[in-house]
Motif scaffolding. Sequence first.
Motif, mmCIF file in Angstrom:
data_model
loop_
_atom_site.group_PDB
_atom_site.id
_atom_site.type_symbol
_atom_site.label_atom_id
_atom_site.label_comp_id
_atom_site.label_asym_id
_atom_site.label_seq_id
_atom_site.Cartn_x
_atom_site.Cartn_y
_atom_site.Cartn_z
ATOM 1 N N MET A 3 0.822 -1.184 0.000
ATOM 2 C CA MET A 3 0.000 0.000 0.000
ATOM 3 C C MET A 3 0.870 1.254 0.000
ATOM 4 S SD MET A 3 -3.112 0.179 -0.261
ATOM 5 C CE MET A 3 -4.411 1.311 -0.228
ATOM 6 N N ARG A 4 2.005 1.202 0.720
ATOM 7 C CA ARG A 4 2.904 2.358 0.743
ATOM 8 C C ARG A 4 3.471 2.626 -0.644
ATOM 9 N NH1 ARG A 4 6.541 1.492 6.152
ATOM 10 N NH2 ARG A 4 4.833 1.631 7.632
ATOM 11 N N VAL A 5 3.763 1.553 -1.384
ATOM 12 C CA VAL A 5 4.339 1.714 -2.718
ATOM 13 C C VAL A 5 3.352 2.452 -3.617
ATOM 14 C CG1 VAL A 5 5.135 0.471 -4.753
ATOM 15 C CG2 VAL A 5 5.821 -0.307 -2.497
ATOM 16 N N PHE A 6 2.062 2.113 -3.522
ATOM 17 C CA PHE A 6 1.055 2.785 -4.324
ATOM 18 C C PHE A 6 1.028 4.280 -4.009
ATOM 19 C CE2 PHE A 6 -2.593 3.509 -6.782
ATOM 20 C CZ PHE A 6 -3.414 4.374 -6.059
ATOM 21 N N GLY A 7 1.098 4.618 -2.744
ATOM 22 C CA GLY A 7 1.085 6.026 -2.356
ATOM 23 C C GLY A 7 2.284 6.777 -2.888
ATOM 24 N N LEU A 8 3.448 6.149 -2.816
ATOM 25 C CA LEU A 8 4.658 6.801 -3.320
ATOM 26 C C LEU A 8 4.625 6.935 -4.833
ATOM 27 C CD1 LEU A 8 7.346 5.163 -1.022
ATOM 28 C CD2 LEU A 8 6.450 7.482 -0.924
ATOM 29 N N VAL A 9 4.133 5.913 -5.525
ATOM 30 C CA VAL A 9 4.028 5.981 -6.980
ATOM 31 C C VAL A 9 3.040 7.074 -7.377
ATOM 32 C CG1 VAL A 9 3.251 4.722 -9.026
ATOM 33 C CG2 VAL A 9 4.725 3.594 -7.376
ATOM 34 N N ALA A 10 1.923 7.160 -6.689
ATOM 35 C CA ALA A 10 0.939 8.201 -6.981
ATOM 36 C C ALA A 10 1.524 9.583 -6.737
ATOM 37 C CB ALA A 10 -0.308 7.992 -6.125
ATOM 38 N N MET A 11 2.309 9.720 -5.685
ATOM 39 C CA MET A 11 2.915 11.006 -5.385
ATOM 40 C C MET A 11 3.925 11.390 -6.465
ATOM 41 S SD MET A 11 4.787 12.343 -1.888
ATOM 42 C CE MET A 11 5.761 10.876 -1.760
ATOM 43 N N VAL A 12 4.751 10.449 -6.914
ATOM 44 C CA VAL A 12 5.739 10.736 -7.957
ATOM 45 C C VAL A 12 5.041 11.094 -9.261
ATOM 46 C CG1 VAL A 12 7.551 9.692 -9.376
ATOM 47 C CG2 VAL A 12 7.567 9.379 -6.910
ATOM 48 N N CYS A 13 3.998 10.351 -9.597
ATOM 49 C CA CYS A 13 3.250 10.662 -10.828
ATOM 50 C C CYS A 13 2.614 12.047 -10.740
ATOM 51 C CB CYS A 13 2.179 9.605 -11.068
ATOM 52 S SG CYS A 13 2.841 8.013 -11.565
ATOM 53 N N SER A 14 2.037 12.378 -9.610
ATOM 54 C CA SER A 14 1.408 13.690 -9.477
ATOM 55 C C SER A 14 2.446 14.808 -9.553
ATOM 56 C CB SER A 14 0.628 13.776 -8.171
ATOM 57 O OG SER A 14 1.493 13.723 -7.074
ATOM 58 N N LEU A 15 3.625 14.584 -8.996
ATOM 59 C CA LEU A 15 4.671 15.596 -9.095
ATOM 60 C C LEU A 15 5.114 15.790 -10.546
ATOM 61 C CD1 LEU A 15 6.840 14.792 -5.959
ATOM 62 C CD2 LEU A 15 5.390 16.782 -6.335
ATOM 63 N N ALA A 16 5.182 14.702 -11.318
ATOM 64 C CA ALA A 16 5.544 14.810 -12.729
ATOM 65 C C ALA A 16 4.480 15.599 -13.492
ATOM 66 C CB ALA A 16 5.727 13.423 -13.334
ATOM 67 N N ILE A 17 3.222 15.330 -13.206
ATOM 68 C CA ILE A 17 2.126 16.055 -13.863
ATOM 69 C C ILE A 17 2.167 17.531 -13.486
ATOM 70 C CG2 ILE A 17 -0.385 16.306 -13.923
ATOM 71 C CD1 ILE A 17 -0.505 13.229 -13.660
ATOM 72 N N VAL A 18 2.413 17.811 -12.220
ATOM 73 C CA VAL A 18 2.514 19.199 -11.771
ATOM 74 C C VAL A 18 3.636 19.915 -12.514
ATOM 75 C CG1 VAL A 18 3.152 20.640 -9.799
ATOM 76 C CG2 VAL A 18 1.504 18.804 -9.514
ATOM 77 N N GLY A 19 4.765 19.266 -12.665
ATOM 78 C CA GLY A 19 5.888 19.866 -13.382
ATOM 79 C C GLY A 19 5.548 20.185 -14.828
ATOM 80 N N LEU A 20 4.895 19.259 -15.508
ATOM 81 C CA LEU A 20 4.507 19.491 -16.895
ATOM 82 C C LEU A 20 3.509 20.628 -17.022
ATOM 83 C CD1 LEU A 20 4.197 15.826 -18.180
ATOM 84 C CD2 LEU A 20 5.949 17.491 -18.772
ATOM 85 N N LEU A 21 2.519 20.665 -16.143
ATOM 86 C CA LEU A 21 1.527 21.740 -16.192
ATOM 87 C C LEU A 21 2.157 23.103 -15.910
ATOM 88 C CD1 LEU A 21 -1.501 20.046 -14.410
ATOM 89 C CD2 LEU A 21 -1.252 20.565 -16.846
ATOM 90 N N THR A 22 3.068 23.142 -14.977
ATOM 91 C CA THR A 22 3.732 24.405 -14.650
ATOM 92 C C THR A 22 4.585 24.892 -15.815
ATOM 93 O OG1 THR A 22 3.740 23.818 -12.313
ATOM 94 C CG2 THR A 22 5.255 25.545 -13.001
ATOM 95 N N MET A 23 5.308 23.979 -16.461
ATOM 96 C CA MET A 23 6.129 24.378 -17.623
ATOM 97 C C MET A 23 5.262 24.919 -18.743
ATOM 98 S SD MET A 23 9.105 21.442 -17.794
ATOM 99 C CE MET A 23 9.237 21.696 -19.539
ATOM 100 N N GLN A 24 4.149 24.271 -19.031
ATOM 101 C CA GLN A 24 3.266 24.730 -20.091
ATOM 102 C C GLN A 24 2.713 26.117 -19.774
ATOM 103 O OE1 GLN A 24 -0.114 22.240 -20.732
ATOM 104 N NE2 GLN A 24 -0.869 23.443 -22.458
ATOM 105 N N SER A 25 2.319 26.332 -18.552
ATOM 106 C CA SER A 25 1.778 27.617 -18.153
ATOM 107 C C SER A 25 2.822 28.721 -18.250
ATOM 108 C CB SER A 25 1.244 27.536 -16.724
ATOM 109 O OG SER A 25 0.729 28.777 -16.330
#
Length: 113
Positions: free
Chosen positions: A1-23
Amino acid sequence: MRVFGLVAMVCSLAIVGLLTMQSMNNNGPTSNKTKLAKAQASAAVGGLNFTAAATELEAYKSEHATYAGEVLPPAFGVSVIRADAVTYCLQAGVGGAVQHFTGPGGTPATGPC
């Protein structure tokens, strides 16, 4: 369960980075749209962090019959500010971007615990 949380957090950080760069490419780093996107991304990441931390706290409670005494590792990105036998309050962020989550069953909200 911890692995899922960490993977979700890493994926969300990657998405945040892409959205910020585009903006930033479209509107510049000091525009209101960019500031709004950063705030929304921080809230989204905070929400994911709170979800992962809440899962960890529930596992702790199932073993110890209380939330008191649980200390989350830094990887969760949140801190346990208050915990007793039936409730807890998690906090994430710094400065004006502080969010908190009162659980169990709460929702992320702005401001400190």
